[in-house]
Design a protein around this motif. Structure first.
Motif, mmCIF file in Angstrom:
data_model
loop_
_atom_site.group_PDB
_atom_site.id
_atom_site.type_symbol
_atom_site.label_atom_id
_atom_site.label_comp_id
_atom_site.label_asym_id
_atom_site.label_seq_id
_atom_site.Cartn_x
_atom_site.Cartn_y
_atom_site.Cartn_z
ATOM 1 N N GLU A 1 0.839 -1.185 0.000
ATOM 2 C CA GLU A 1 0.000 0.000 0.000
ATOM 3 C C GLU A 1 0.883 1.246 0.000
ATOM 4 O OE1 GLU A 1 -3.385 2.025 2.888
ATOM 5 O OE2 GLU A 1 -2.621 0.038 3.334
ATOM 6 N N ARG A 2 0.517 2.210 -0.818
ATOM 7 C CA ARG A 2 1.210 3.502 -0.811
ATOM 8 C C ARG A 2 0.198 4.551 -0.388
ATOM 9 N NH1 ARG A 2 6.195 3.511 -3.097
ATOM 10 N NH2 ARG A 2 6.693 1.806 -4.473
ATOM 11 N N GLN A 3 0.583 5.368 0.570
ATOM 12 C CA GLN A 3 -0.306 6.421 1.049
ATOM 13 C C GLN A 3 0.390 7.758 0.851
ATOM 14 O OE1 GLN A 3 -1.041 5.347 5.091
ATOM 15 N NE2 GLN A 3 -2.351 3.631 4.547
ATOM 16 N N GLY A 4 -0.137 8.538 -0.055
ATOM 17 C CA GLY A 4 0.477 9.833 -0.343
ATOM 18 C C GLY A 4 1.866 9.644 -0.915
ATOM 19 N N ASN A 5 2.722 10.615 -0.667
ATOM 20 C CA ASN A 5 4.090 10.540 -1.174
ATOM 21 C C ASN A 5 5.072 9.999 -0.151
ATOM 22 O OD1 ASN A 5 3.381 11.564 -3.637
ATOM 23 N ND2 ASN A 5 3.702 13.697 -3.018
ATOM 24 N N GLU A 6 4.637 9.835 1.098
ATOM 25 C CA GLU A 6 5.599 9.503 2.128
ATOM 26 C C GLU A 6 5.421 8.138 2.773
ATOM 27 O OE1 GLU A 6 6.240 12.586 4.959
ATOM 28 O OE2 GLU A 6 6.078 14.141 3.445
ATOM 29 N N LYS A 7 4.211 7.712 3.052
ATOM 30 C CA LYS A 7 4.014 6.501 3.824
ATOM 31 C C LYS A 7 3.837 5.290 2.912
ATOM 32 C CE LYS A 7 1.588 4.624 7.731
ATOM 33 N NZ LYS A 7 0.588 4.802 8.745
ATOM 34 N N VAL A 8 4.636 4.270 3.149
ATOM 35 C CA VAL A 8 4.570 3.027 2.392
ATOM 36 C C VAL A 8 4.344 1.893 3.386
ATOM 37 C CG1 VAL A 8 5.873 1.431 0.932
ATOM 38 C CG2 VAL A 8 6.136 3.897 0.601
ATOM 39 N N THR A 9 3.398 1.026 3.076
ATOM 40 C CA THR A 9 3.138 -0.128 3.920
ATOM 41 C C THR A 9 3.835 -1.336 3.311
ATOM 42 O OG1 THR A 9 0.988 0.778 4.503
ATOM 43 C CG2 THR A 9 1.330 -1.567 4.947
ATOM 44 N N LEU A 10 4.634 -2.006 4.109
ATOM 45 C CA LEU A 10 5.371 -3.171 3.637
ATOM 46 C C LEU A 10 4.811 -4.441 4.257
ATOM 47 C CD1 LEU A 10 9.049 -1.891 3.948
ATOM 48 C CD2 LEU A 10 7.622 -1.940 1.916
ATOM 49 N N GLU A 11 4.757 -5.474 3.464
ATOM 50 C CA GLU A 11 4.374 -6.796 3.946
ATOM 51 C C GLU A 11 5.673 -7.575 4.146
ATOM 52 O OE1 GLU A 11 1.637 -9.787 5.013
ATOM 53 O OE2 GLU A 11 1.220 -7.714 4.488
ATOM 54 N N LEU A 12 5.935 -7.975 5.376
ATOM 55 C CA LEU A 12 7.135 -8.732 5.693
ATOM 56 C C LEU A 12 6.839 -10.222 5.661
ATOM 57 C CD1 LEU A 12 8.317 -6.707 8.828
ATOM 58 C CD2 LEU A 12 9.088 -6.439 6.470
ATOM 59 N N THR A 13 7.843 -11.012 5.345
ATOM 60 C CA THR A 13 7.697 -12.453 5.456
ATOM 61 C C THR A 13 8.028 -12.820 6.893
ATOM 62 O OG1 THR A 13 8.314 -12.734 3.147
ATOM 63 C CG2 THR A 13 8.468 -14.677 4.557
ATOM 64 N N ILE A 14 7.078 -13.462 7.542
ATOM 65 C CA ILE A 14 7.163 -13.760 8.969
ATOM 66 C C ILE A 14 7.216 -15.269 9.168
ATOM 67 C CG2 ILE A 14 5.931 -13.556 11.178
ATOM 68 C CD1 ILE A 14 6.876 -10.866 10.127
ATOM 69 N N ALA A 15 7.995 -15.693 10.156
ATOM 70 C CA ALA A 15 8.042 -17.101 10.551
ATOM 71 C C ALA A 15 7.919 -17.183 12.062
ATOM 72 C CB ALA A 15 9.348 -17.742 10.100
ATOM 73 N N THR A 16 7.159 -18.135 12.512
ATOM 74 C CA THR A 16 7.092 -18.382 13.950
ATOM 75 C C THR A 16 8.370 -19.111 14.369
ATOM 76 O OG1 THR A 16 6.047 -20.548 13.688
ATOM 77 C CG2 THR A 16 4.567 -18.632 13.890
ATOM 78 N N GLN A 17 8.571 -19.217 15.660
ATOM 79 C CA GLN A 17 9.743 -19.937 16.177
ATOM 80 C C GLN A 17 9.762 -21.377 15.650
ATOM 81 O OE1 GLN A 17 12.441 -19.096 17.944
ATOM 82 N NE2 GLN A 17 13.154 -21.190 18.010
ATOM 83 N N SER A 18 8.612 -22.041 15.629
ATOM 84 C CA SER A 18 8.580 -23.430 15.162
ATOM 85 C C SER A 18 8.826 -23.523 13.654
ATOM 86 C CB SER A 18 7.275 -24.118 15.557
ATOM 87 O OG SER A 18 6.163 -23.397 15.108
ATOM 88 N N GLU A 19 8.298 -22.575 12.869
ATOM 89 C CA GLU A 19 8.563 -22.559 11.419
ATOM 90 C C GLU A 19 10.039 -22.285 11.153
ATOM 91 O OE1 GLU A 19 4.221 -20.884 9.913
ATOM 92 O OE2 GLU A 19 5.783 -19.472 10.523
ATOM 93 N N ARG A 20 10.603 -21.356 11.904
ATOM 94 C CA ARG A 20 12.034 -21.044 11.790
ATOM 95 C C ARG A 20 12.865 -22.298 12.045
ATOM 96 N NH1 ARG A 20 15.463 -19.840 16.011
ATOM 97 N NH2 ARG A 20 17.321 -18.672 15.459
ATOM 98 N N GLN A 21 12.515 -23.028 13.112
ATOM 99 C CA GLN A 21 13.271 -24.237 13.444
ATOM 100 C C GLN A 21 13.115 -25.304 12.367
ATOM 101 O OE1 GLN A 21 15.463 -24.340 16.120
ATOM 102 N NE2 GLN A 21 16.155 -26.039 14.826
ATOM 103 N N LEU A 22 11.927 -25.425 11.787
ATOM 104 C CA LEU A 22 11.732 -26.383 10.692
ATOM 105 C C LEU A 22 12.616 -26.042 9.490
ATOM 106 C CD1 LEU A 22 7.892 -27.130 10.636
ATOM 107 C CD2 LEU A 22 9.746 -28.735 11.113
ATOM 108 N N LEU A 23 12.714 -24.763 9.153
ATOM 109 C CA LEU A 23 13.575 -24.356 8.031
ATOM 110 C C LEU A 23 15.035 -24.682 8.322
ATOM 111 C CD1 LEU A 23 11.865 -20.972 7.127
ATOM 112 C CD2 LEU A 23 12.010 -22.989 5.637
ATOM 113 N N LEU A 24 15.482 -24.398 9.538
ATOM 114 C CA LEU A 24 16.869 -24.702 9.908
ATOM 115 C C LEU A 24 17.113 -26.209 9.916
ATOM 116 C CD1 LEU A 24 17.364 -22.069 12.759
ATOM 117 C CD2 LEU A 24 18.264 -21.970 10.416
ATOM 118 N N ASP A 25 16.144 -26.972 10.417
ATOM 119 C CA ASP A 25 16.269 -28.437 10.420
ATOM 120 C C ASP A 25 16.280 -28.984 8.998
ATOM 121 O OD1 ASP A 25 16.265 -28.329 13.195
ATOM 122 O OD2 ASP A 25 14.206 -29.100 13.404
ATOM 123 N N ALA A 26 15.485 -28.384 8.113
ATOM 124 C CA ALA A 26 15.441 -28.839 6.717
ATOM 125 C C ALA A 26 16.781 -28.597 6.025
ATOM 126 C CB ALA A 26 14.309 -28.141 5.969
#
Length: 130
Positions: A60-85
């Motif tokens: 989302e862009r709001q006006g000329n200054e504010k930008v909304t970013l969608e971050l990729t989020i992982a829970t602690q258990s998802e993070r651990q699964l990625l590291l284990d993989a």
């Protein structure tokens, strides 16, 4: 074998992205990000992290200054699964020389040995009558 079954979602994410996740691939959310997450999603029941190798997406862009970013989020258990993989991938390809084999080469090696469902690819032979 059971380890691979538990890791299927993480293995699929790694095969799609080609990313070798490490501890440094994750960062805790800052206070503003944590607040936004809780407002938008819910109060998490476990720690959550930003997945740094993925670029934030402008949603989302709001006006000329504010930008909304969608971050990729992982829970602690998802993070651990990625590291284990990632660890599973290294163990499953331990016949390859550690110092001279790229992660991409390890994925290519495993892509030939694992069933398509594990790596997130359709079983082409099934659809082609094979």
């Amino acid at each position: 074998m059971f380890e691979a079954i538990r890791l299927i979602p993480a293995l699929q994410a790694i095969f799609r992205s080609g990313i070798e996740f490490t501890e440094e691939s994750f960062a805790e959310l800052n206070a503003a990000q944590q607040e936004a997450y809780e407002r938008k999603v819910a109060v998490p029941d476990e720690p959550i992290f930003r997945v740094l190798p993925y670029e934030p997406t402008v949603i989302e862009r709001q006006g000329n200054e504010k930008v909304t970013l969608e971050l990729t989020i992982a829970t602690q258990s998802e993070r651990q699964l990625l590291l284990d993989a990632v660890q599973f991938i290294h163990c499953a390809t331990n016949e390859m020389p550690e110092e001279s084999t790229s992660f991409e080469q390890r994925l290519a090696n495993l892509r030939q040995r694992l069933p398509p469902i594990v790596i997130g690819e359709p079983d082409i032979d099934r659809f082609e009558g094979g």
